[in-house]
Design a protein around this motif. Structure first.
Motif, mmCIF file in Angstrom:
data_model
loop_
_atom_site.group_PDB
_atom_site.id
_atom_site.type_symbol
_atom_site.label_atom_id
_atom_site.label_comp_id
_atom_site.label_asym_id
_atom_site.label_seq_id
_atom_site.Cartn_x
_atom_site.Cartn_y
_atom_site.Cartn_z
ATOM 1 N N ALA A 1 0.777 -1.203 -0.132
ATOM 2 C CA ALA A 1 0.059 -0.036 -0.018
ATOM 3 C C ALA A 1 0.844 1.291 -0.039
ATOM 4 N N GLU A 2 2.163 1.215 0.817
ATOM 5 C CA GLU A 2 2.835 2.254 0.744
ATOM 6 C C GLU A 2 3.589 2.475 -0.633
ATOM 7 N N ARG A 3 4.131 1.506 -1.223
ATOM 8 C CA ARG A 3 4.902 1.764 -2.425
ATOM 9 C C ARG A 3 4.961 0.246 -3.192
ATOM 10 N N GLU A 4 4.054 0.212 -4.093
ATOM 11 C CA GLU A 4 3.866 -1.078 -4.839
ATOM 12 C C GLU A 4 5.158 -1.432 -5.594
ATOM 13 N N SER A 5 5.474 -2.740 -5.610
ATOM 14 C CA SER A 5 6.492 -3.293 -6.067
ATOM 15 C C SER A 5 6.147 -4.664 -6.707
#
Length: 80
Positions: free
Chosen positions: A24-28
């Motif tokens: 949710a914070e940073r898609e990877s």
């Protein structure tokens, strides 16, 4: 019916929640793959095909275990 080890289930739920937050914070792509793997493992362990059902069953397993052992910490539901 085999009952999964509550310690393993707790670790998987923790990992699932951590990966959900990370995604949710940073898609990877790497996080998404790991989240898929943990979701699949939870589903298999809990005998479901849907992660929401797996989480609900895991929560029930861990909550029932606490009720049976008064020395364990009581607390909030573990469902994510």
């Amino acid at each position: 019916m085999l009952v999964p080890d509550p310690k393993v289930v707790r670790k998987l739920l923790t990992r699932y929640a951590t990966l959900q937050i990370a995604q949710a914070e940073r898609e990877s792509a790497a996080t998404a793959r790991e989240l898929d793997d943990v979701s699949y493992t939870l589903c298999v362990m809990m005998g479901t095909t849907d992660i929401r059902d797996a989480i609900a069953k895991a929560d029930a397993l861990l909550t029932d275990g606490r009720a049976a052992d008064p020395d364990e910490d009581s607390g909030l539901s573990l469902a994510v």
